[in-house]
Design an enzyme around this catalytic site. Structure first.
Site, mmCIF file in Angstrom:
data_model
loop_
_atom_site.group_PDB
_atom_site.id
_atom_site.type_symbol
_atom_site.label_atom_id
_atom_site.label_comp_id
_atom_site.label_asym_id
_atom_site.label_seq_id
_atom_site.Cartn_x
_atom_site.Cartn_y
_atom_site.Cartn_z
ATOM 1 C CB SER A 168 39.775 38.952 45.889
ATOM 2 O OG SER A 168 39.242 40.088 46.447
ATOM 3 C CG ASP A 430 44.988 43.830 49.351
ATOM 4 O OD1 ASP A 430 44.027 44.624 49.277
ATOM 5 O OD2 ASP A 430 44.857 42.591 49.342
ATOM 6 C CG HIS A 455 43.182 43.039 46.044
ATOM 7 N ND1 HIS A 455 43.032 42.511 47.304
ATOM 8 C CD2 HIS A 455 42.058 42.697 45.372
ATOM 9 C CE1 HIS A 455 41.874 41.884 47.387
ATOM 10 N NE2 HIS A 455 41.266 41.977 46.220
#
Ligand SMILES: *[C@@H]1O[C@H](CO)[C@@H](O)[C@H](O)[C@H]1NC(C)=O
Ligand SMILES: *[C@@H]1O[C@H](CO)[C@@H](O)[C@H](O)[C@H]1NC(C)=O
Ligand SMILES: *[C@@H]1O[C@H](CO)[C@@H](O)[C@H](O)[C@H]1NC(C)=O
Ligand SMILES: *[C@@H]1O[C@H](CO)[C@@H](O)[C@H](O)[C@H]1NC(C)=O
Ligand SMILES: *[C@@H]1O[C@H](CO)[C@@H](O)[C@H](O)[C@H]1NC(C)=O
Ligand SMILES: *[C@@H]1O[C@H](CO)[C@@H](O)[C@H](O)[C@H]1NC(C)=O
Length: 502
Positions: A168, A430, A455
């Site tokens: 991320s 995601d 994700h």
């Protein structure tokens, strides 16, 4: 209190006690004890500069880090897990795919917490004046200083190769660290990283819609109808009591308060977005009670529930109860007040800090004001930029943000980043893949795109329930690491003569 604005980024898992996201996303029990190893995790503290770019500023602070040496053999590489926009979790120090790789390569593993998030406090509080020291550039310099300092403290050979890991936002940092400090970091595994800074991240809900639609197109149709009904009721300002009751609102809705209305729409959309973003990741050891996008779509298409709006409310009920909440909080003023709290002790400190980074460096605003939007049309970009000004002060306006986002793009090169030995990993489910590197552009960096995963899926410990394509992706990442750790593409200096002119 349920609070989701800006919440949908990090590879959140396990810690269910702190931070807004966990309140929203803490679905079920933490990972089972068997998948962790029993090693106790000790916190260490690294003396760090407050401002890396001002030689006369001598202030320092203590940055938290952890070590896992269980697989280390002398001469092995050094793995560095980069902390992201939340308190560092000890669980990552002991498990996850990177620890499995550490076992293969005899690596020593370090995890470093990000400045302003978690237990290391660079300044007295998180006032807006102090947040000037919260930026990607300072964070990358922290990492560089940490690597240099750690080599000395732990007597790590200059020959040892460092590999950065992150997911991320910290996945972006992993790639940027490799680009900015290539002499310190040999390679990086960058998972679910948004490399392109963008104010209006309208693609976000498009990916959510696509994921829901892949499972059941009717699910999307019903959500859209529900939002149209909700919108019609709010605009006519009639039957508001029905909305209050159906959606279990904590306070009666004032349909004329546009900001409250926006947050209500966002909260209800967030019921789906939060589940899609983290769909079936390996946070949970027991999936019996796990809510998946299939669970929510089955409710949205359940014909024994009367109307699309009632179905939408049933989804909200399901989400409230799974989070042990009795009512839906949607009041704008509450949100702003929470984000204004400058205390390190505030349970929403990470949200304040991350929001600051969105207001100054990234944008990433998940808007819905495009035509025919599935989740209503109440989230325009200025809803978010207005909030920046309200929380941090008038200076933090749309112009400052535009310049900041531009700066991020030209500083790191967005999707035109020039670096080598980085593997980018994304999942089709995601929403963040829309801002990431999903195509391999050169022979020296690679992109892996996993169909059907969410994700940061590749970062979690491998499990028997993993999709075959996820298992393959993990093996491919390992193959890259093998290449990068064993084959040197530097010239053998002994055989190179300096071209010398006298
Ligand atoms: C650099 O640090 C010094 C000492 O804290 C301070 O007086 C000065 O204003 C700082 N300069 C900048 C540009 O921040
Ligand atoms: C998972 O949870 C359910 C319900 O809480 C329980 O019945 C089941 O035995 C659990 N399964 C495992 C493998 O722990
Ligand atoms: C549909 O909803 C009804 C009423 O809430 C419930 O009893 C039933 O189990 C649901 N059906 C499915 C397939 O989920
Ligand atoms: C909800 O409450 C139950 C029972 O007290 C608890 O086991 C569970 O962890 C809680 N869930 C969340 C998300 O807080
Ligand atoms: C900020 O948060 C702290 C810790 O939760 C709390 O004690 C304090 O009252 C809050 N301050 C304000 C102004 O709300
Ligand atoms: C980077 O951000 C700036 C400012 O928003 C934008 O103009 C530019 O198009 C972005 N770069 C790319 C490649 O989209």
């Amino acid at each position: 209190m349920r609070f989701i604005i800006y919440a949908l980024l990090g590879c959140v898992w396990w810690d269910v006690t702190t931070g807004a996201r966990r309140i929203k996303l803490g679905l079920g029990e933490p990972n089972s004890p068997e998948t962790r190893n029993a090693q106790p995790v000790v916190d260490y503290w690294f003396q760090q500069k407050l401002d890396h770019f001002n030689a006369t500023d001598k202030r320092t602070w203590k940055q938290r880090y952890q070590i896992n040496e269980q697989f280390y053999k002398s001469g092995g590489p050094v793995f560095l897990m980069i902390g992201g926009e939340d308190k560092m979790s000890s669980k990552w120090t002991n498990s996850g795919a990177w620890i499995e790789y550490a076992g293969e390569f005899n690596a020593v593993c370090f995890q470093l917490e990000h400045r302003f998030y978690g237990d290391g406090h660079p300044t007295e509080d998180a006032s807006t004046a102090n947040l000037v020291y919260l930026s990607t550039e300072q964070a990358l310099a922290d990492l560089a200083e940490f690597m240099v300092g750690t080599k000395a403290t732990y007597n790590i050979s200059p020959e040892s190769k460092w590999i950065a890991f992150g997911g991320s936002y910290s996945g972006s940092l992993a790639a940027w660290l490799r680009m900015k400090y290539p002499h310190l970091v040999h390679a990086a595994v960058s998972s679910s990283a948004p490399l392109l800074a963008k104010i209006d991240f309208h693609e976000y809900y498009k990916v959510v819609e696509g994921a829901l639609s892949t499972y059941k197109p009717a699910c999307v149709t019903q959500i859209k109808l529900a939002n149209q009904m909700l919108n019609a009721i709010i605009e006519s300002d009639k039957e508001i009591k029905y909305i209050n009751k159906k959606f279990k609102l904590c306070d009666p809705l004032n349909a004329k308060n546009n900001k409250d209305v926006s947050i209500l729409f966002e909260t209800l959309a967030g019921n789906f977005a939060g589940i899609v973003q983290y769909n079936k990741d390996n946070r949970l050891s027991n999936r019996t009670n796990e809510i998946t996008l299939e669970t929510l779509c089955d409710i949205m298409t359940n014909e024994s529930i009367a109307s699309p709006l009632e179905k939408y409310a049933a989804v909200n009920d399901r989400m409230l109860s799974s989070n042990n909440l009795t009512c839906t909080d949607y009041v704008y003023e509450n949100t702003v007040n929470i984000l204004k709290n400058i205390s390190w002790e505030s349970p929403y400190a990470s949200s304040r800090q991350w929001t600051y980074q969105t207001c100054t460096e990234f944008g990433f605003y998940q808007t819905s004001n495009q035509d025919e939007h599935v989740f209503g049309s109440k989230l325009p970009v200025n809803f978010f930029t207005d909030m920046c000004a309200e929380v941090y002060g008038e200076k933090f306006d749309a112009d400052l943000l535009a310049k900041g986002v531009d700066r991020t793009n030209w500083t790191y090169g967005e999707l035109n980043i020039k670096e080598t030995r980085v593997v980018y990993v994304h999942g089709s489910v995601d929403p963040w893949h829309a801002l990431g590197m999903t195509r391999t552009k050169t022979v020296k960096t690679a992109a892996i795109f996993i169909v059907g995963t969410a994700h940061c899926a590749n970062m979690y410990p491998s499990a028997t329930t993993d999709l075959p394509q996820l298992t393959k992706a993990r093996a491919t990442i390992k193959a890259f690491l093998t290449d990068w750790l064993t084959i040197s593409d530097d010239l053998d200096s002994a055989n190179q003569e300096t071209v010398r002119f006298d």
